[in-house]
Each structure stands twice: as structure tokens, then as C-alpha cells.
Design a protein around this motif. Structure first.
Motif, PDB file in Angstrom:
ATOM      1  N   TRP A 293     -17.132 -14.739   8.883  1.00 16.03           N
ATOM      2  CA  TRP A 293     -18.097 -13.650   9.006  1.00 16.03           C
ATOM      3  C   TRP A 293     -19.051 -13.592   7.818  1.00 16.03           C
ATOM      4  CZ3 TRP A 293     -18.917  -9.327   5.945  1.00 16.03           C
ATOM      5  CH2 TRP A 293     -17.951  -9.052   4.967  1.00 16.03           C
ATOM      6  N   ARG A 294     -18.556 -13.865   6.619  1.00 16.96           N
ATOM      7  CA  ARG A 294     -19.437 -13.846   5.459  1.00 16.96           C
ATOM      8  C   ARG A 294     -20.502 -14.936   5.554  1.00 16.96           C
ATOM      9  NH1 ARG A 294     -17.917 -10.786   1.118  1.00 16.96           N
ATOM     10  NH2 ARG A 294     -15.833  -9.848   1.240  1.00 16.96           N
ATOM     11  N   ARG A 295     -20.077 -16.098   6.059  1.00 18.46           N
ATOM     12  CA  ARG A 295     -20.998 -17.230   6.170  1.00 18.46           C
ATOM     13  C   ARG A 295     -22.170 -16.904   7.081  1.00 18.46           C
ATOM     14  NH1 ARG A 295     -19.463 -23.456   7.329  1.00 18.46           N
ATOM     15  NH2 ARG A 295     -18.322 -22.984   5.419  1.00 18.46           N
ATOM     16  N   TYR A 296     -21.877 -16.351   8.264  1.00 18.40           N
ATOM     17  CA  TYR A 296     -22.927 -16.171   9.252  1.00 18.40           C
ATOM     18  C   TYR A 296     -23.599 -14.804   9.215  1.00 18.40           C
ATOM     19  CZ  TYR A 296     -21.097 -20.532  11.092  1.00 18.40           C
ATOM     20  OH  TYR A 296     -20.693 -21.835  11.219  1.00 18.40           O
ATOM     21  N   LEU A 297     -22.887 -13.787   8.723  1.00 15.64           N
ATOM     22  CA  LEU A 297     -23.463 -12.445   8.724  1.00 15.64           C
ATOM     23  C   LEU A 297     -24.010 -12.027   7.368  1.00 15.64           C
ATOM     24  CD1 LEU A 297     -20.877 -10.589  10.998  1.00 15.64           C
ATOM     25  CD2 LEU A 297     -22.963 -11.814  11.636  1.00 15.64           C
ATOM     26  N   LEU A 298     -23.666 -12.747   6.300  1.00 21.84           N
ATOM     27  CA  LEU A 298     -24.197 -12.436   4.977  1.00 21.84           C
ATOM     28  C   LEU A 298     -25.050 -13.568   4.414  1.00 21.84           C
ATOM     29  CD1 LEU A 298     -21.170 -10.666   3.210  1.00 21.84           C
ATOM     30  CD2 LEU A 298     -23.124  -9.618   4.355  1.00 21.84           C
ATOM     31  N   SER A 299     -24.483 -14.789   4.397  1.00 23.66           N
ATOM     32  CA  SER A 299     -25.197 -15.916   3.780  1.00 23.66           C
ATOM     33  C   SER A 299     -26.434 -16.337   4.560  1.00 23.66           C
ATOM     34  CB  SER A 299     -24.259 -17.114   3.642  1.00 23.66           C
ATOM     35  OG  SER A 299     -23.248 -16.856   2.702  1.00 23.66           O
ATOM     36  N   THR A 300     -26.306 -16.483   5.876  1.00 32.61           N
ATOM     37  CA  THR A 300     -27.435 -16.958   6.671  1.00 32.61           C
ATOM     38  C   THR A 300     -28.625 -16.000   6.610  1.00 32.61           C
ATOM     39  OG1 THR A 300     -25.976 -18.205   8.143  1.00 32.61           O
ATOM     40  CG2 THR A 300     -28.172 -17.684   8.967  1.00 32.61           C
ATOM     41  N   PRO A 301     -28.421 -14.663   6.670  1.00 31.53           N
ATOM     42  CA  PRO A 301     -29.573 -13.772   6.514  1.00 31.53           C
ATOM     43  C   PRO A 301     -30.294 -13.952   5.184  1.00 31.53           C
ATOM     44  CG  PRO A 301     -27.764 -12.586   7.519  1.00 31.53           C
ATOM     45  CD  PRO A 301     -27.209 -13.917   7.105  1.00 31.53           C
ATOM     46  N   VAL A 302     -29.567 -14.265   4.109  1.00 31.93           N
ATOM     47  CA  VAL A 302     -30.206 -14.499   2.809  1.00 31.93           C
ATOM     48  C   VAL A 302     -31.171 -15.677   2.911  1.00 31.93           C
ATOM     49  CG1 VAL A 302     -29.807 -15.272   0.435  1.00 31.93           C
ATOM     50  CG2 VAL A 302     -28.349 -13.505   1.431  1.00 31.93           C
TER      51      VAL A 302
END
Length: 259
Positions: free
Chosen positions: A220-229
Motif C-alpha cells: 500500500w505504501r508503494r502504490y498509494l504513497l510513493s507513486t503519487p509523489v
């Protein structure tokens, strides 16, 4: 050695088909996606390892979309699994060799057994390094020694990002391998210890969703936090909202061109 690439947020993203990839030159192959981009923003060694790759594959639909939005360039996603199979097929034709560095002994055993059936003309070696966040000098010496004793045409490294890319970058001059490729989760995908999303999801550019649904706690961190950055930075650069230092970083970058 130069390969065709273009600058995306300061990273030299490969923009050709895998068939155009050089075969008889020493190469360091890494991958770039929204998550690795975001991690590299806070990890200078990782960032440098990615930027100095001979080939940096667009491993993620986010990178493909970013290339279109920021550069107006259409490129094709090339996952770690894609380059893995591509290289194995080449080795099968050439009676070549590969070495797997990383993963647990049982995973490596499964990989070897599967390769014996699917790629019987490829000579295979492997080594399972100690499971720890940072390798000691002795650990790295032993790992390089195991690779060099086998002297593979292709070295596959699977120790998760950014550890694998940083380790290869720090030890690349000591490794006797023609091609070194950091491919992370591919070890588990090929061994069957972890399942890649079905082909229809991959074809519909939804591999990220399949991985998120399968492993929500880890992904979830990869796709919901990192990708938006990553996308925020894409639009900041597109509309001239990036800081001066970030803009100059892109302006000073010279993309690789075909040799």
C-alpha cells in the motif's frame, strides 16, 4: 557503452525494445518505477546507482505515463520479469550461463529445477547471501567470490530494492559477469513462491493493482504513497513549478544515445 535513453526527471530511461539491447558488452541493468524514484529522493547512493545504470528499464505504468506527460514520448513498460525471460532465451540459444544471487536456498532450488526443464542448455549457479539489512565487507567479499568462481554471462541479483542496486553499484568492478541485472521479486515469481498477477491484468496495465490486492500490507505504501509523489513531481516539472535546483538537474543531464 551508450544505449538509447531519454531523461525523465533526471533519470536515463531506456526507450528501445529489449531486442536492441547490446549482448556483448558489460552492462548494469536496473529498473525504475514510481516507488524506486520516490525512495531515491531520500537515498543519494540509490539515486546514483540508478542514474549510472547502463540500462534503466521503465518498470511501471507510472514511468510510462510520466514519459508521455512530461516528454510527449510513447514508451513501453519493460518489467524485471520481461528482461529476465529475454536474457534466459538468449542464453538458451548461446549455451550460456547465469548466476542467481539472493533469496532463500529453497527458492534457489526451485528456480534451478524449473530452469532445467524450460532452459536446459543454460548452465546455472546460485548463492544465498545472509539475510541482513547491510552486508559486511566479508559478506560482500564472499558474494563476489561465489559469483566469480562461476563466471556467469548473466548475474541476476534479487535482494529487494534499494539494497540490491546499491550493492551492485558498490561492487560492480569486482564482479566477473557480462551482464548484471537487479530484478528483486522476479526470483519468487519464477520459483512460484509468490504469484505474479494474471496476464489479463498485466495487459490492461493493472499489474500494480493485482499486487496491491494480493499484498495490501506490504504494497500500500508503494502504490498509494510513493507513486503519487512521482506524479506530483512530473506535473511540477511540466508546469515549471520545480525548484531551481531540480530544474538545473534536468537541464544538465545529457541523455545516452545509441553508440
Amino acid at each position: 557503452m551508450k544505449t538509447a535513453s531519454f531523461p525523465l526527471l533526471g533519470y536515463p530511461v531506456y526507450c528501445q525494445d529489449l531486442s536492441a539491447m547490446p549482448q556483448n558488452q558489460k552492462l548494469i541493468i536496473n529498473t525504475l518505477n514510481g516507488h524506486s524514484y520516490t525512495v531515491a529522493k531520500k537515498d543519494k547512493i540509490f539515486s546514483h546507482a540508478l542514474r549510472t545504470s547502463d540500462i534503466l528499464l521503465p518498470d511501471g505504468i507510472s514511468v510510462v505515463m510520466g514519459a508521455k506527460i512530461l516528454e510527449g514520448k510513447r514508451i513501453k513498460k519493460i518489467a524485471g520479469y520481461d528482461v529476465f525471460l529475454h536474457l534466459l532465451h538468449l542464453l538458451e540459444q548461446q549455451n550460456g550461463s547465469c548466476f542467481f544471487l539472493g533469496a532463500m536456498p529453497d527458492t534457489l532450488k526451485r528456480i534451478k529445477e524449473k530452469l532445467e526443464t524450460e532452459f536446459p542448455h543454460v548452465r546455472v549457479g546460485s548463492f544465498s547471501p545472509p539475510y541482513k539489512p547491510v552486508f559486511s565487507e566479508e559478506d560482500s567479499r564472499l558474494m563476489c567470490e561465489q559469483v566469480n568462481l562461476f563466471c556467469p554471462d548473466v548475474l541476476f541479483v534479487g535482494m529487494t530494492a534499494p539494497k540490491q542496486e546499491k550493492w551492485v553499484h558498490e561492487n560492480k568492478e569486482k564482479l566477473d559477469a557480462r551482464i548484471t541485472c537487479s530484478i528483486g521479486a522476479v526470483f519468487d515469481f519464477y520459483a512460484g513462491t509468490s504469484e505474479r498477477p494474471p496476464k489479463w491484468m498485466i495487459d490492461m496495465k493493472l499489474e500494480w493493482l493485482g499486487r496491491l490486492l494480493k499484498e495490501p500490507k506490504r504494497m500500500w505504501r508503494r502504490y498509494l504513497l510513493s507513486t503519487p509523489v512521482f506524479f506530483i513531481d512530473v506535473f511540477r516539472h511540466k508546469y515549471g513549478l520545480a525548484k531551481n535546483g531540480e530544474q538545473s538537474q534536468l537541464q544538465n543531464y545529457t541523455p545516452n544515445r545509441p553508440a
